[in-house]
Motif scaffolding. Structure first.
Motif, PDB file in Angstrom:
ATOM      1  N   GLU A  28       0.829  -1.206   0.000  1.00 49.62           N
ATOM      2  CA  GLU A  28       0.000   0.000   0.000  1.00 49.62           C
ATOM      3  C   GLU A  28       0.865   1.259   0.000  1.00 49.62           C
ATOM      4  N   GLU A  29       1.969   1.214   0.701  1.00 54.46           N
ATOM      5  CA  GLU A  29       2.875   2.372   0.719  1.00 54.46           C
ATOM      6  C   GLU A  29       3.386   2.672  -0.688  1.00 54.46           C
ATOM      7  N   GLU A  30       3.727   1.625  -1.431  1.00 50.69           N
ATOM      8  CA  GLU A  30       4.227   1.807  -2.798  1.00 50.69           C
ATOM      9  C   GLU A  30       3.129   2.338  -3.717  1.00 50.69           C
ATOM     10  N   VAL A  31       1.916   1.826  -3.540  1.00 51.00           N
ATOM     11  CA  VAL A  31       0.792   2.270  -4.374  1.00 51.00           C
ATOM     12  C   VAL A  31       0.458   3.731  -4.095  1.00 51.00           C
ATOM     13  N   PHE A  32       0.355   4.100  -2.825  1.00 48.10           N
ATOM     14  CA  PHE A  32      -0.003   5.477  -2.491  1.00 48.10           C
ATOM     15  C   PHE A  32       1.070   6.457  -2.956  1.00 48.10           C
ATOM     16  N   ALA A  33       2.331   6.063  -2.887  1.00 49.89           N
ATOM     17  CA  ALA A  33       3.412   6.927  -3.386  1.00 49.89           C
ATOM     18  C   ALA A  33       3.270   7.135  -4.889  1.00 49.89           C
ATOM     19  N   ALA A  34       2.912   6.071  -5.607  1.00 46.23           N
ATOM     20  CA  ALA A  34       2.729   6.186  -7.054  1.00 46.23           C
ATOM     21  C   ALA A  34       1.517   7.055  -7.388  1.00 46.23           C
ATOM     22  N   LEU A  35       0.431   6.884  -6.640  1.00 42.99           N
ATOM     23  CA  LEU A  35      -0.757   7.717  -6.871  1.00 42.99           C
ATOM     24  C   LEU A  35      -0.419   9.191  -6.664  1.00 42.99           C
ATOM     25  N   ASP A  36       0.366   9.479  -5.638  1.00 38.48           N
ATOM     26  CA  ASP A  36       0.781  10.860  -5.388  1.00 38.48           C
ATOM     27  C   ASP A  36       1.605  11.391  -6.552  1.00 38.48           C
ATOM     28  N   ASP A  37       2.546  10.581  -7.039  1.00 45.56           N
ATOM     29  CA  ASP A  37       3.419  11.012  -8.136  1.00 45.56           C
ATOM     30  C   ASP A  37       2.638  11.287  -9.412  1.00 45.56           C
ATOM     31  N   PHE A  38       1.534  10.571  -9.605  1.00 41.53           N
ATOM     32  CA  PHE A  38       0.753  10.712 -10.829  1.00 41.53           C
ATOM     33  C   PHE A  38      -0.472  11.614 -10.635  1.00 41.53           C
ATOM     34  N   GLY A  39      -0.510  12.342  -9.522  1.00 41.90           N
ATOM     35  CA  GLY A  39      -1.593  13.289  -9.281  1.00 41.90           C
ATOM     36  C   GLY A  39      -2.929  12.654  -8.995  1.00 41.90           C
ATOM     37  N   LEU A  40      -2.917  11.468  -8.391  1.00 38.73           N
ATOM     38  CA  LEU A  40      -4.157  10.726  -8.155  1.00 38.73           C
ATOM     39  C   LEU A  40      -4.387  10.452  -6.663  1.00 38.73           C
ATOM     40  N   LYS A  41      -3.831  11.285  -5.823  1.00 40.36           N
ATOM     41  CA  LYS A  41      -3.917  11.064  -4.381  1.00 40.36           C
ATOM     42  C   LYS A  41      -5.353  10.996  -3.892  1.00 40.36           C
ATOM     43  N   TYR A  80      -8.509  -2.689  -5.998  1.00 47.56           N
ATOM     44  CA  TYR A  80      -7.294  -3.429  -6.314  1.00 47.56           C
ATOM     45  C   TYR A  80      -6.509  -3.938  -5.111  1.00 47.56           C
ATOM     46  N   ASP A  81      -6.884  -3.526  -3.891  1.00 48.40           N
ATOM     47  CA  ASP A  81      -6.228  -4.013  -2.685  1.00 48.40           C
ATOM     48  C   ASP A  81      -6.829  -5.373  -2.313  1.00 48.40           C
ATOM     49  N   GLY A  82      -6.373  -5.934  -1.209  1.00 47.26           N
ATOM     50  CA  GLY A  82      -7.043  -7.116  -0.678  1.00 47.26           C
ATOM     51  C   GLY A  82      -6.210  -8.374  -0.695  1.00 47.26           C
ATOM     52  N   PHE A  83      -5.138  -8.415  -1.472  1.00 42.59           N
ATOM     53  CA  PHE A  83      -4.331  -9.626  -1.505  1.00 42.59           C
ATOM     54  C   PHE A  83      -3.532  -9.751  -0.204  1.00 42.59           C
ATOM     55  N   ILE A  84      -3.425 -10.980   0.275  1.00 37.94           N
ATOM     56  CA  ILE A  84      -2.720 -11.251   1.523  1.00 37.94           C
ATOM     57  C   ILE A  84      -1.681 -12.335   1.243  1.00 37.94           C
ATOM     58  N   PHE A  85      -0.420 -12.024   1.501  1.00 37.36           N
ATOM     59  CA  PHE A  85       0.648 -13.006   1.359  1.00 37.36           C
ATOM     60  C   PHE A  85       1.285 -13.200   2.730  1.00 37.36           C
ATOM     61  N   GLY A  86       1.142 -14.389   3.288  1.00 33.36           N
ATOM     62  CA  GLY A  86       1.624 -14.629   4.642  1.00 33.36           C
ATOM     63  C   GLY A  86       0.913 -13.703   5.610  1.00 33.36           C
ATOM     64  N   LYS A  87       1.681 -13.027   6.447  1.00 39.82           N
ATOM     65  CA  LYS A  87       1.103 -12.066   7.397  1.00 39.82           C
ATOM     66  C   LYS A  87       1.059 -10.658   6.816  1.00 39.82           C
ATOM     67  N   HIS A  88       1.495 -10.511   5.577  1.00 34.75           N
ATOM     68  CA  HIS A  88       1.563  -9.185   4.961  1.00 34.75           C
ATOM     69  C   HIS A  88       0.241  -8.886   4.237  1.00 34.75           C
ATOM     70  N   ARG A  89      -0.515  -7.949   4.766  1.00 34.26           N
ATOM     71  CA  ARG A  89      -1.802  -7.586   4.189  1.00 34.26           C
ATOM     72  C   ARG A  89      -1.640  -6.359   3.288  1.00 34.26           C
ATOM     73  N   ASP A  90      -2.739  -5.985   2.651  1.00 36.74           N
ATOM     74  CA  ASP A  90      -2.767  -4.790   1.798  1.00 36.74           C
ATOM     75  C   ASP A  90      -1.740  -4.867   0.680  1.00 36.74           C
ATOM     76  N   ILE A  91      -1.726  -6.019  -0.005  1.00 39.08           N
ATOM     77  CA  ILE A  91      -0.925  -6.151  -1.219  1.00 39.08           C
ATOM     78  C   ILE A  91      -1.839  -5.861  -2.412  1.00 39.08           C
ATOM     79  N   TYR A  92      -1.335  -5.063  -3.338  1.00 40.99           N
ATOM     80  CA  TYR A  92      -2.123  -4.659  -4.505  1.00 40.99           C
ATOM     81  C   TYR A  92      -1.651  -5.410  -5.750  1.00 40.99           C
ATOM     82  N   ASN A  93      -2.575  -5.569  -6.664  1.00 44.74           N
ATOM     83  CA  ASN A  93      -2.301  -6.230  -7.926  1.00 44.74           C
ATOM     84  C   ASN A  93      -1.552  -5.268  -8.863  1.00 44.74           C
TER      85      ASN A  93
END
Length: 564
Positions: free
Chosen positions: A253-266, A276-289
């Motif tokens: 989510e941190e990577e996605v939000f940084a990209a949204l900010d860079d592209f003016g989509l905050k 697009y959120d919701g994927f869970i890998f192990g204990k790591h939640r909020d993985i985006y496609n």
């Protein structure tokens, strides 16, 4: 200035050379190397950066990139002095089975042999000088797409030996999308023969290969050890429920939000999260496609980008022909509920026709469902998974799949829905009988008594299709108290002034009592009245005159619909 987004480019070097949009996952290199596993199998859903990460590993370790330090300058891995010294220092073999898709066994083998032949073509410098003996040189040039199965099985082992001899260092092997041909083999009916071939190839390449330094394989599913990995005791398997490498594939989510900010989509963060959120890998939640995020950044429009990139043929077939219990759980999932199921994360393709719970393993590995929790119960620590649909995009994928079940009678189904909503009983009966004649056997698995299973399978398929068709106008509940014959559907309108509330009861004619279809319809309608199904609707303020009752009676493939 916004970086250019190159959709679909999976070549790490090309992305870096052209300074295209890139999310830095280079610390995956460090994590993998320091774990020290001989052979690592990593499973992730499609379009989750598997191929790009494998290309990154190739660019980092392969001595073909010995002079390409520029590819990693500015990335997180380059801050590690130790890894600067490792870059470009290993002989490496990189193959992909992503394009191995064949309807016939021999064609699949040829496609794999083509991939092996390409590796030999890329390293023809080995034929120069005296590194290879004359016999080895003859074997080398005989490696073609038409070589025998035994020669193909040994080919990567031999290439590892040749490279190790030339470079005086053991070889790293990367195999991307290893399981694509496995799914094709299952779908097209040559699974057993194909796995015999692949087992020999994998054994020679990964087990009895003294010239192998390390290996990474990626795919969507974890194919069972007994099928193709029976001889590999040095295999580290990393699935979607593993903690290892949890944030290395997909965007955080941190990577996605940084990209949204860079592209003016905050301002669109919450909408993007829902879709697009919701994927869970192990204990790591909020993985985006990643596929949907990069497409969204480029087009700046919310669309089902990821869900539209696959036909979902195998998944659709398995759900469509599954038992009532599986379809009931799908109804719960579509209604936003969680289900609790136990299954083996290993994909045993040859058991898919016998062990229905394998569908949950496939849906989890494919990313369509996520595991909110995994609990290990009992003495043998049997795993129980609490599953739900991943996000809005995957919910839409299921809806399209269920609509697609009625494509065989698409025009009739559409006309039935229209008549159904208008309350045109005559048209409803006409079109429903046409639909049932076309689609009954389509839902029948063909392994039980069709007379008893077809109506039930058709009923559940109909419910899921109805949910998909009317999701925007209705909340649809399926009441399942006493098995087939007493099921009902309650359709609660979002606005009863525009659409009526509907209660449907299904009955199969009791042949032992020689029940007629008319009698079964009246029995269904009486049940609606006697069980006071209207109470729930009246309690939420829907007037009695805005509630319709329908009874559906089945006798073989014939249907009769009545109303009161």
């Amino acid at each position: 200035m916004e970086k250019v987004i190159s959709i679909g480019k999976q070549n790490f070097a090309s992305l870096r050379e052209n300074d295209y949009f890139f999310v830095d996952k280079s610390l995956f290199i460090k994590s993998w190397w320091e774990n020290g596993d001989d052979i690592t199998l990593i499973t992730r859903p499609r379009r989750f950066g598997k191929t790009l990460n494998m290309s990154m590993l190739e660019s980092f370790f392969s001595n073909k990139y010995a002079e390409r330090q520029d590819l990693f300058e500015g990335l997180l891995i380059w801050k590690e002095e130790k890894y600067r010294e490792l870059q470009g220092t290993w002989p490496l073999i990189f193959l992909s089975f992503a394009a191995v898709k064949a309807a016939k066994l021999e064609d699949a083998k040829i496609q794999i042999k083509q991939q092996i032949t390409r590796v030999y073509e890329e390293n023809r410098y080995l034929l120069e000088g005296n590194i290879l003996s004359e016999n080895e040189k003859r074997e080398y040039v005989n490696v073609t797409m038409y070589m025998g199965d035994a020669e193909a099985a040994a080919a990567l082992n031999n290439m590892s030996m040749y490279l190790a001899r030339y470079w005086r260092k053991n070889t790293i092997i990367l195999l991307d999308e290893y399981d694509t041909p496995m799914q094709e083999a299952y779908i097209h009916g040559y699974w057993q023969e194909f796995t015999d071939f692949v087992r020999g190839l994998f054994n020679a390449t990964f087990k009895t290969n003294p010239y192998l330094e390390r290996a990474v394989m990626t795919g969507i599913t974890r194919v069972s050890k007994e099928s193709i990995f029976s001889d590999l005791n040095n295999l580290q398997v990393v699935t979607t429920t593993s903690d290892l490498y949890a944030d290395c594939f997909g965007f955080t989510e941190e990577e996605v939000f940084a990209a949204l900010d860079d592209f003016g989509l905050k301002k669109n963060r919450e909408l993007v999260r829902q879709w697009y959120d919701g994927f869970i890998f192990g204990k790591h939640r909020d993985i985006y496609n990643p596929w949907s995020i990069t497409n969204y950044l480029k087009e700046k429009k919310i669309k089902p980008y990821w869900a539209s990139t696959s036909s979902n043929t195998l998944i659709g077939k398995l759900i469509r022909m599954a038992s009532a219990e599986i379809k009931e759980k799908m109804e719960d999932l579509i209604n936003g509920k969680e289900i609790l199921v136990s299954f083996d994360e290993q994909m045993v393709f040859e058991q898919l026709d016998h062990n229905e719970n394998a569908i949950w393993s496939l849906l989890l590995a494919s990313g369509y469902l996520k595991a909110e929790t995994v609990e290990y119960r009992g003495i043998i620590l049997k795993p129980w998974y609490r599953l739900c649909i991943t996000n809005l995009e995957t919910a839409g994928m299921f809806n399209e799949m269920f609509r697609g079940w009625f494509e065989l009678s698409e025009s009739d189904y559409g006309r039935f829905i229209k008549a159904f909503m208008l309350g045109d009983l005559e048209a409803m009966n006409y079109y429903m009988n046409k639909i049932s004649l076309t689609t009954f056997s389509y839902f029948d698995v063909g392994k039980e008594d069709s007379e008893s299973t077809e109506p039930e399978r058709f009923y559940h398929g109909f419910v899921l299709g109805l949910m998909a068709e009317q999701a925007e106008s209705y909340e649809i509940r399926s009441n399942r108290e006493s098995g087939f014959g007493r099921y009902d559907i309650m359709m609660i309108p979002h606005d009863y002034r525009q659409n009526p509330a509907i209660i449907i009861e299904f009955k199969v004619c009791n042949r032992m009592q020689k029940e007629t279809m008319e009698q079964a319809v009246q029995s269904a309608l009486r049940q609606i009245k006697d069980q006071n199904y209207e109470t729930e609707l009246l309690a939420i303020g829907i007037p009695k005159e805005r509630i319709r009752h329908y009874g559906f009676a089945f006798n073989g493939k014939k249907v009769l619909i009545g109303q009161n």
